[in-house]
Design a protein around this motif. Structure first.
Motif, PDB file in Angstrom:
ATOM      1  N   TRP A   1       0.883  -1.175   0.000  1.00  0.00           N
ATOM      2  CA  TRP A   1       0.000   0.000   0.000  1.00  0.00           C
ATOM      3  C   TRP A   1       0.916   1.218   0.000  1.00  0.00           C
ATOM      4  CZ3 TRP A   1      -4.702   1.096  -1.261  1.00  0.00           C
ATOM      5  CH2 TRP A   1      -5.383   2.188  -0.743  1.00  0.00           C
ATOM      6  N   PRO A   2       0.902   2.053  -1.044  1.00  0.00           N
ATOM      7  CA  PRO A   2       1.942   3.067  -1.214  1.00  0.00           C
ATOM      8  C   PRO A   2       1.930   4.135  -0.124  1.00  0.00           C
ATOM      9  CG  PRO A   2       0.744   2.673  -3.261  1.00  0.00           C
ATOM     10  CD  PRO A   2      -0.026   1.996  -2.182  1.00  0.00           C
ATOM     11  N   VAL A   3       3.055   4.838  -0.025  1.00  0.00           N
ATOM     12  CA  VAL A   3       3.220   5.831   1.028  1.00  0.00           C
ATOM     13  C   VAL A   3       2.226   6.979   0.910  1.00  0.00           C
ATOM     14  CG1 VAL A   3       5.017   7.079  -0.243  1.00  0.00           C
ATOM     15  CG2 VAL A   3       4.900   7.290   2.250  1.00  0.00           C
ATOM     16  N   LEU A   4       1.876   7.395  -0.306  1.00  0.00           N
ATOM     17  CA  LEU A   4       1.007   8.576  -0.436  1.00  0.00           C
ATOM     18  C   LEU A   4      -0.366   8.362   0.195  1.00  0.00           C
ATOM     19  CD1 LEU A   4       0.781  11.086  -3.324  1.00  0.00           C
ATOM     20  CD2 LEU A   4      -1.321  10.096  -2.420  1.00  0.00           C
ATOM     21  N   PRO A   5      -1.123   7.322  -0.157  1.00  0.00           N
ATOM     22  CA  PRO A   5      -2.407   7.140   0.527  1.00  0.00           C
ATOM     23  C   PRO A   5      -2.256   6.776   1.997  1.00  0.00           C
ATOM     24  CG  PRO A   5      -1.983   5.286  -0.926  1.00  0.00           C
ATOM     25  CD  PRO A   5      -0.953   6.328  -1.235  1.00  0.00           C
TER      26      PRO A   5
ATOM     27  N   ARG B   1       5.366   2.819 -10.293  1.00  0.00           N
ATOM     28  CA  ARG B   1       4.091   3.299  -9.769  1.00  0.00           C
ATOM     29  C   ARG B   1       4.274   4.762  -9.366  1.00  0.00           C
ATOM     30  NH1 ARG B   1       1.492  -0.353  -5.209  1.00  0.00           N
ATOM     31  NH2 ARG B   1       3.538   0.027  -4.316  1.00  0.00           N
ATOM     32  N   VAL B   2       3.416   5.611  -9.901  1.00  0.00           N
ATOM     33  CA  VAL B   2       3.512   7.050  -9.645  1.00  0.00           C
ATOM     34  C   VAL B   2       2.146   7.547  -9.201  1.00  0.00           C
ATOM     35  CG1 VAL B   2       4.058   9.309 -10.622  1.00  0.00           C
ATOM     36  CG2 VAL B   2       5.274   7.286 -11.439  1.00  0.00           C
ATOM     37  N   MET B   3       2.108   8.372  -8.164  1.00  0.00           N
ATOM     38  CA  MET B   3       0.850   8.979  -7.733  1.00  0.00           C
ATOM     39  C   MET B   3       1.099  10.364  -7.173  1.00  0.00           C
ATOM     40  SD  MET B   3       0.003   6.273  -4.695  1.00  0.00           S
ATOM     41  CE  MET B   3      -0.097   5.000  -5.965  1.00  0.00           C
TER      42      MET B   3
ATOM     43  N   GLY C   1       4.407  10.411  -4.768  1.00  0.00           N
ATOM     44  CA  GLY C   1       5.023   9.146  -4.390  1.00  0.00           C
ATOM     45  C   GLY C   1       5.397   8.362  -5.633  1.00  0.00           C
ATOM     46  N   VAL C   2       6.597   7.797  -5.636  1.00  0.00           N
ATOM     47  CA  VAL C   2       7.092   7.047  -6.793  1.00  0.00           C
ATOM     48  C   VAL C   2       7.750   5.762  -6.306  1.00  0.00           C
ATOM     49  CG1 VAL C   2       8.596   7.062  -8.812  1.00  0.00           C
ATOM     50  CG2 VAL C   2       7.518   9.200  -8.062  1.00  0.00           C
ATOM     51  N   ASN C   3       7.412   4.632  -6.938  1.00  0.00           N
ATOM     52  CA  ASN C   3       8.102   3.355  -6.734  1.00  0.00           C
ATOM     53  C   ASN C   3       8.614   2.874  -8.079  1.00  0.00           C
ATOM     54  OD1 ASN C   3       5.276   2.177  -4.822  1.00  0.00           O
ATOM     55  ND2 ASN C   3       6.942   3.440  -4.090  1.00  0.00           N
TER      56      ASN C   3
ATOM     57  N   GLY D   1      11.908   3.616  -3.435  1.00  0.00           N
ATOM     58  CA  GLY D   1      10.670   4.319  -3.114  1.00  0.00           C
ATOM     59  C   GLY D   1      10.977   5.763  -2.781  1.00  0.00           C
ATOM     60  N   TYR D   2      10.162   6.676  -3.294  1.00  0.00           N
ATOM     61  CA  TYR D   2      10.399   8.116  -3.131  1.00  0.00           C
ATOM     62  C   TYR D   2       9.121   8.775  -2.659  1.00  0.00           C
ATOM     63  CZ  TYR D   2      11.247  12.988  -4.659  1.00  0.00           C
ATOM     64  OH  TYR D   2      11.379  14.350  -4.722  1.00  0.00           O
ATOM     65  N   ALA D   3       9.216   9.573  -1.588  1.00  0.00           N
ATOM     66  CA  ALA D   3       8.067  10.288  -1.038  1.00  0.00           C
ATOM     67  C   ALA D   3       8.432  11.760  -0.894  1.00  0.00           C
ATOM     68  CB  ALA D   3       7.665   9.711   0.307  1.00  0.00           C
ATOM     69  N   LYS D   4       7.831  12.601  -1.731  1.00  0.00           N
ATOM     70  CA  LYS D   4       8.123  14.042  -1.707  1.00  0.00           C
ATOM     71  C   LYS D   4       7.215  14.744  -0.706  1.00  0.00           C
ATOM     72  CE  LYS D   4       7.927  18.185  -4.627  1.00  0.00           C
ATOM     73  NZ  LYS D   4       6.741  18.746  -3.948  1.00  0.00           N
TER      74      LYS D   4
END
Length: 466
Positions: A183-187, A344-346, A358-360, A382-385
């Motif tokens: 479950w990605p970092v952004l949500p 995966r980009v959101m 957020g990018v994976n 994994g990248y979380a801006k």
């Protein structure tokens, strides 16, 4: 055991709560299943005939245990290690076999979570080191009924659901341990209580339409906050997963999936037409109100001593996302060896979210060595801006109250992992992670003028399917 999508999107093993699993295997398949300890699909085999007997009535029982030890070798707020574990159990019922209702599936699953969370205790990261980290408790996870219609072209699911089982899933990201690859970092950061995803779930309705082998459309509406409250620790607010409510706004989500070169149907005799891939576009919208990360109700910075400390609020929150999984190489013949890549980009608005991008991305190699057909090696990032206004608040804090207070930008985690398949029912996994600028440059509690240092985390996980 029924083979299904990954339970937590960190372990691609048999799942206890499958979204589109059949309730039981045909009797002939069960009879032909290997019975030797090191060849069968689960440790307990047919449980003295209990599993096939239940299968005759459409009932499948699932149980698995995931245990891991992770250790922070450098940086963070504290060095040291932590053990955490997860027992997952579930029952899936094929209603046609059980009560004569064709196309129906009933599912109930639970979690027994134990151990300590390394990320909370030692790391302070946005992208948690493990996808199974959660507060220790025993809780209901999912409870739903799914009905297939129009010869399988449409199915409807209603009840308590965890969205990480169907939405935003990346197939080639499943081997990785860090939570952001599930479950990605952004949500998980931006949605109330982290959204309806492990270890929480929400009441809702999901519709799936499959007009062809290549296209699938998913859409759903769910309660907006699985904790049932905006106050306190969400997992404590819904400590046992039984807060069935529809009082917290609504979360709408939709996803379109396209399968490139999908594998031919079993028994069709057709050959694969090319390297398979899956591409997804989706969005979500939450109707609740969301606090501004920088400004108060009077337009002053929340870091300003003159501020009343009550954040301005925004109606609604939303995100758009894209997921790509593609096999880029596959050895010919009967070899299982292949290379898959994923991305995966959101994105979400920065005026109401801590994370606005957020990018994976990563690569996995199946069967990396001769004779190790079911092993998987992988490397991912994994990248979380940090959102623009959350960055602005850090700058305001440095200018107005705490000279030298660190600025915030983004958190990046790099993970290398290897899954060793000891037996079909037993998997052991070695893992290494390195985190740059934890939480985007969050200050050390003992020294606010200094960031929490970069972190090196090593660990081992074992998963046993009973």
């Amino acid at each position: 055991m029924c083979v299904a999508s990954p339970v937590l999107a960190q372990t691609d093993v048999t799942a206890p709560a499958a979204s589109d699993a059949t309730a039981s295997e045909p009797a002939s398949a069960s009879a032909a299943a290997p019975s030797g300890l090191w060849e069968r699909s689960n440790l307990l085999g047919d449980m003295g005939g209990l599993r096939p007997w239940l299968g005759n009535y459409g009932v499948t029982f699932n149980l698995q245990e995931t245990s891991e030890y992770l250790n922070n070798l450098s940086g963070g707020t504290k060095r040291g290690g932590a053990y955490d574990g997860l027992t997952q159990f579930g029952i899936v019922v094929d209603t046609e076999k059980a009560v004569g209702l064709p196309g129906g599936t009933f599912n109930v699953s639970g979690l027994q979570i134990h151990g300590t969370n390394l990320s909370t205790r030692n790391l302070q990261t946005l992208q948690s080191a493990s996808g199974i980290e959660a507060d220790s408790t025993t809780r209901l996870w999912e409870l739903w009924y799914q009905q297939s219609l129009l010869a399988g072209k449409v199915d409807v699911k209603v009840g308590q659901q965890s969205l990480d089982q169907e939405f935003m899933v990346s197939q080639f990201a499943t081997p990785f341990i860090n939570a952001t690859f599930g479950w990605p970092v952004l949500p998980s950061i931006d949605l109330p209580a982290g959204g309806p995803a492990y270890p929480l779930s929400s009441l809702g309705l999901r519709v799936r339409v499959k007009p062809s082998d290549a296209w699938t459309v998913l859409a759903g509406v769910f309660d907006g906050n699985p904790a049932g409250s905006d106050v306190g620790d969400p997992q404590l607010q819904n400590h046992h997963g039984t807060n069935f409510n529809l009082r917290n706004g609504a979360l709408f989500i939709g996803e379109v999936q396209y399968a490139l070169n999908p594998p031919p149907a079993s028994g069709s005799g057709a050959a694969a037409s090319g390297l398979p891939g899956t591409y997804k576009l989706g969005f979500w919208y939450n109707t609740q109100r969301f606090a501004d990360p920088r400004y108060d109700v009077n337009g002053l910075s929340l870091a300003d001593p003159a501020s009343g400390g009550v954040a301005a609020s925004h109606r609604g929150d939303y995100s758009f996302y894209a997921v790509a999984d593609q096999t880029v190489w596959q050895r010919g013949g009967d070899s299982p060896q292949s290379v898959g890549v994923f991305a995966r980009v959101m994105a979400a608005p920065g005026d109401r979210n801590l994370v606005d991008l957020g990018v994976n991305a990563g690569v996995t190699l199946k069967a990396p060595f001769k004779g190790r057909d079911n092993d998987v090696a992988g490397l991912a990032v994994g990248y979380a801006k940090i959102g623009s206004r959350a960055q602005g608040l850090a700058s305001d804090t440095a200018a107005l109250t705490t000279p030298g207070y660190p600025s915030r930008s983004a958190e990046t985690v790099v993970e290398a992992t290897y899954q060793y398949q000891v037996a079909p029912w037993w998997q052991v996994q070695a893992d290494v992670q390195y985190v740059f600028r934890p939480a985007g440059g969050v200050p050390d509690a003992l020294n606010p003028a200094q960031r929490v240092g970069n972190e090196a985390v090593v660990g081992v996980r074992t998963n046993i399917v009973f």
